[in-house]
Design a protein around this motif. Sequence first.
Motif, mmCIF file in Angstrom:
data_model
loop_
_atom_site.group_PDB
_atom_site.id
_atom_site.type_symbol
_atom_site.label_atom_id
_atom_site.label_comp_id
_atom_site.label_asym_id
_atom_site.label_seq_id
_atom_site.Cartn_x
_atom_site.Cartn_y
_atom_site.Cartn_z
ATOM 1 N N LEU A 83 -0.226 0.502 -2.632
ATOM 2 C CA LEU A 83 0.458 0.988 -3.826
ATOM 3 C C LEU A 83 -0.160 0.379 -5.086
ATOM 4 O O LEU A 83 -0.673 -0.754 -5.043
ATOM 5 N N PRO A 84 -0.115 1.074 -6.210
ATOM 6 C CA PRO A 84 -0.714 0.562 -7.454
ATOM 7 C C PRO A 84 -0.126 -0.784 -7.853
ATOM 8 O O PRO A 84 1.088 -0.999 -7.781
ATOM 9 N N GLY A 85 -0.999 -1.705 -8.263
ATOM 10 C CA GLY A 85 -0.562 -3.005 -8.749
ATOM 11 C C GLY A 85 -0.213 -4.000 -7.668
ATOM 12 O O GLY A 85 0.174 -5.130 -7.962
ATOM 13 N N ILE A 86 -0.341 -3.605 -6.391
ATOM 14 C CA ILE A 86 -0.034 -4.519 -5.282
ATOM 15 C C ILE A 86 -1.293 -4.653 -4.430
ATOM 16 O O ILE A 86 -1.751 -3.671 -3.830
ATOM 17 N N PRO A 87 -1.895 -5.838 -4.383
ATOM 18 C CA PRO A 87 -3.200 -5.976 -3.721
ATOM 19 C C PRO A 87 -3.174 -5.785 -2.205
ATOM 20 O O PRO A 87 -4.127 -5.289 -1.617
ATOM 21 N N GLU A 88 -2.056 -6.145 -1.585
ATOM 22 C CA GLU A 88 -1.999 -6.088 -0.126
ATOM 23 C C GLU A 88 -1.274 -4.816 0.338
ATOM 24 O O GLU A 88 -0.456 -4.253 -0.396
ATOM 25 N N LYS A 117 -1.820 16.777 -6.100
ATOM 26 C CA LYS A 117 -3.068 16.229 -5.586
ATOM 27 C C LYS A 117 -2.953 14.729 -5.340
ATOM 28 O O LYS A 117 -2.244 14.017 -6.052
ATOM 29 N N ILE A 118 -3.712 14.264 -4.340
ATOM 30 C CA ILE A 118 -3.625 12.847 -3.985
ATOM 31 C C ILE A 118 -4.481 11.982 -4.887
ATOM 32 O O ILE A 118 -4.464 10.768 -4.792
ATOM 33 N N GLY A 119 -5.269 12.557 -5.779
ATOM 34 C CA GLY A 119 -6.082 11.770 -6.698
ATOM 35 C C GLY A 119 -7.496 11.571 -6.175
ATOM 36 O O GLY A 119 -7.906 12.131 -5.168
ATOM 37 N N GLN A 120 -8.258 10.745 -6.863
ATOM 38 C CA GLN A 120 -9.667 10.575 -6.541
ATOM 39 C C GLN A 120 -9.892 9.658 -5.346
ATOM 40 O O GLN A 120 -10.948 9.695 -4.747
ATOM 41 N N THR A 121 -8.957 8.825 -5.041
ATOM 42 C CA THR A 121 -9.130 7.895 -3.921
ATOM 43 C C THR A 121 -7.895 7.901 -3.043
ATOM 44 O O THR A 121 -6.774 8.065 -3.521
ATOM 45 N N GLU A 122 -8.120 7.698 -1.756
ATOM 46 C CA GLU A 122 -6.992 7.586 -0.836
ATOM 47 C C GLU A 122 -6.627 6.128 -0.589
ATOM 48 O O GLU A 122 -5.658 5.826 0.090
ATOM 49 N N ASP A 123 -7.448 5.182 -1.113
ATOM 50 C CA ASP A 123 -7.198 3.768 -0.859
ATOM 51 C C ASP A 123 -5.886 3.311 -1.493
ATOM 52 O O ASP A 123 -5.162 2.495 -0.934
ATOM 53 N N VAL A 124 -5.592 3.833 -2.686
ATOM 54 C CA VAL A 124 -4.347 3.498 -3.374
ATOM 55 C C VAL A 124 -3.564 4.789 -3.589
ATOM 56 O O VAL A 124 -4.106 5.785 -4.073
ATOM 57 N N GLN A 152 8.280 -3.034 2.722
ATOM 58 C CA GLN A 152 8.223 -4.476 2.947
ATOM 59 C C GLN A 152 6.831 -5.002 2.593
ATOM 60 O O GLN A 152 5.823 -4.548 3.123
ATOM 61 N N ARG A 153 6.809 -5.977 1.674
ATOM 62 C CA ARG A 153 5.552 -6.660 1.390
ATOM 63 C C ARG A 153 5.264 -7.688 2.484
ATOM 64 O O ARG A 153 6.206 -8.201 3.110
ATOM 65 N N PRO A 154 3.987 -8.037 2.716
ATOM 66 C CA PRO A 154 3.682 -9.085 3.692
ATOM 67 C C PRO A 154 4.416 -10.377 3.360
ATOM 68 O O PRO A 154 4.374 -10.851 2.222
ATOM 69 N N GLY A 155 5.101 -10.926 4.324
ATOM 70 C CA GLY A 155 5.851 -12.156 4.117
ATOM 71 C C GLY A 155 7.191 -11.964 3.450
ATOM 72 O O GLY A 155 7.963 -12.923 3.295
ATOM 73 N N GLY A 156 7.491 -10.717 3.027
ATOM 74 C CA GLY A 156 8.763 -10.452 2.365
ATOM 75 C C GLY A 156 9.773 -9.807 3.289
ATOM 76 O O GLY A 156 9.551 -9.675 4.494
ATOM 77 N N LYS A 157 10.887 -9.410 2.720
ATOM 78 C CA LYS A 157 11.954 -8.780 3.484
ATOM 79 C C LYS A 157 11.872 -7.260 3.359
ATOM 80 O O LYS A 157 11.318 -6.728 2.395
ATOM 81 N N ARG A 158 12.431 -6.582 4.347
ATOM 82 C CA ARG A 158 12.573 -5.132 4.247
ATOM 83 C C ARG A 158 13.538 -4.822 3.100
ATOM 84 O O ARG A 158 14.584 -5.452 2.970
ATOM 85 N N GLN A 159 13.170 -3.859 2.258
ATOM 86 C CA GLN A 159 13.994 -3.537 1.102
ATOM 87 C C GLN A 159 14.112 -2.027 0.926
ATOM 88 O O GLN A 159 13.147 -1.296 1.163
ATOM 89 N N PRO A 160 15.284 -1.561 0.479
ATOM 90 C CA PRO A 160 15.360 -0.157 0.052
ATOM 91 C C PRO A 160 14.483 0.031 -1.182
ATOM 92 O O PRO A 160 14.172 -0.936 -1.890
ATOM 93 N N ALA A 161 14.095 1.264 -1.442
ATOM 94 C CA ALA A 161 13.189 1.537 -2.556
ATOM 95 C C ALA A 161 13.712 0.991 -3.879
ATOM 96 O O ALA A 161 12.946 0.473 -4.698
ATOM 97 N N SER A 162 15.020 1.087 -4.103
ATOM 98 C CA SER A 162 15.589 0.627 -5.381
ATOM 99 C C SER A 162 15.326 -0.861 -5.604
ATOM 100 O O SER A 162 14.945 -1.278 -6.709
ATOM 101 N N ALA A 163 15.506 -1.684 -4.565
ATOM 102 C CA ALA A 163 15.264 -3.122 -4.690
ATOM 103 C C ALA A 163 13.771 -3.420 -4.787
ATOM 104 O O ALA A 163 13.344 -4.322 -5.529
ATOM 105 N N PHE A 164 12.968 -2.658 -4.053
ATOM 106 C CA PHE A 164 11.516 -2.867 -4.080
ATOM 107 C C PHE A 164 10.970 -2.597 -5.484
ATOM 108 O O PHE A 164 10.168 -3.364 -6.013
#
Length: 321
Positions: free
Chosen positions: A245-250, A267-274, A300-312
């Motif tokens: 996701l944008p702005g999140i390195p992992e 459209k998915i944009g120019q890259t599928e990496d992000v 869920q971010r690595p090392g973090g907790k599972r979160q609903p989209a609103s909290a994420f």
Amino acid sequence: MRVGFAGTPEFSKLALQAILRAGFEVPLVLTQPDRPSGRGLKLTPSAVKQLALEHALPVIQPRSLRLDGKYPEDALAAQLSLQQAQLDVLVVAAYGLILPAWVLQTPRHGCLNIHASLLPRWRGAAPIQRAIEAGDTQTGVTIMQMDEGLDTGPMLMVEPLNIEPDDNASSLHDKLAEQGARLIVQALQALPSGSLIATPQPETGATYAAKLDKAEAALQLHAPAELLARRIRAFNPVPGATIRLPGIPEPVKIWNAVAISDDTSVKIGQTEDVAHVINASPDGIDVATGKGVLRLLELQRPGGKRQPASAFIAGWSTFSR
């Protein structure tokens, strides 16, 4: 009857539990060797071994059953144990080792397998996950007389089970494990009378459920949103599904998502990496795909907790408000 049992994970444990509760004598249990587990990588016995030890059942853990393989000493020891057990039948459920001909021929009634699909569809290692990924609306359990092929033996009992739209691999696993445990007891009760009828598998309709690969976790966003939503459910909890996701390195793990549109103009944009995020709201994070929009509901971010989209979103600097 003297019923041997070969199995390893939780799916197998429920079957062994049901066999014991039904009063069958279990003189021998085969399971995989203890594996490193947890943060400390401590050697941990399988679910089947733990249950067997609770009931003081003899357990063997050969690394291989092939007499001409890498561990012939293990296979020879297992052969002696199986001969001494004088089994009427060996029940096999998610054991994890290939059974050579000598094993199949040792019990008086051969070997019965609990397979989590409606054979011949989804032969192989991951029938539960592949059924969800493919969009199947029905699966089930087949009790099969084992032969030397890969899940090719004749069918003794078949019972279907609907796959619900919100089923993931975990919930469907639990339903099929309970179903398989019930059916194997019925099969064992019918076996001595000869009332089980062996039906050859149809020659058409066979598919192969390939083993899950960790590389499949990274979602390819050029795929349709519907397929991606199914993969997220199929790979929950293992190996998991991830998106950048944008702005999140992992990579971020996605626990739940739905396809909300099949609009090909997005459209998915120019890259599928992000991922190309179209919208982020308490309802979910909308991501463009090869066909339609995928709404991420639980992350869920690595090392973090599972979160609903609103909290994420609240902790995501790129989109927090």
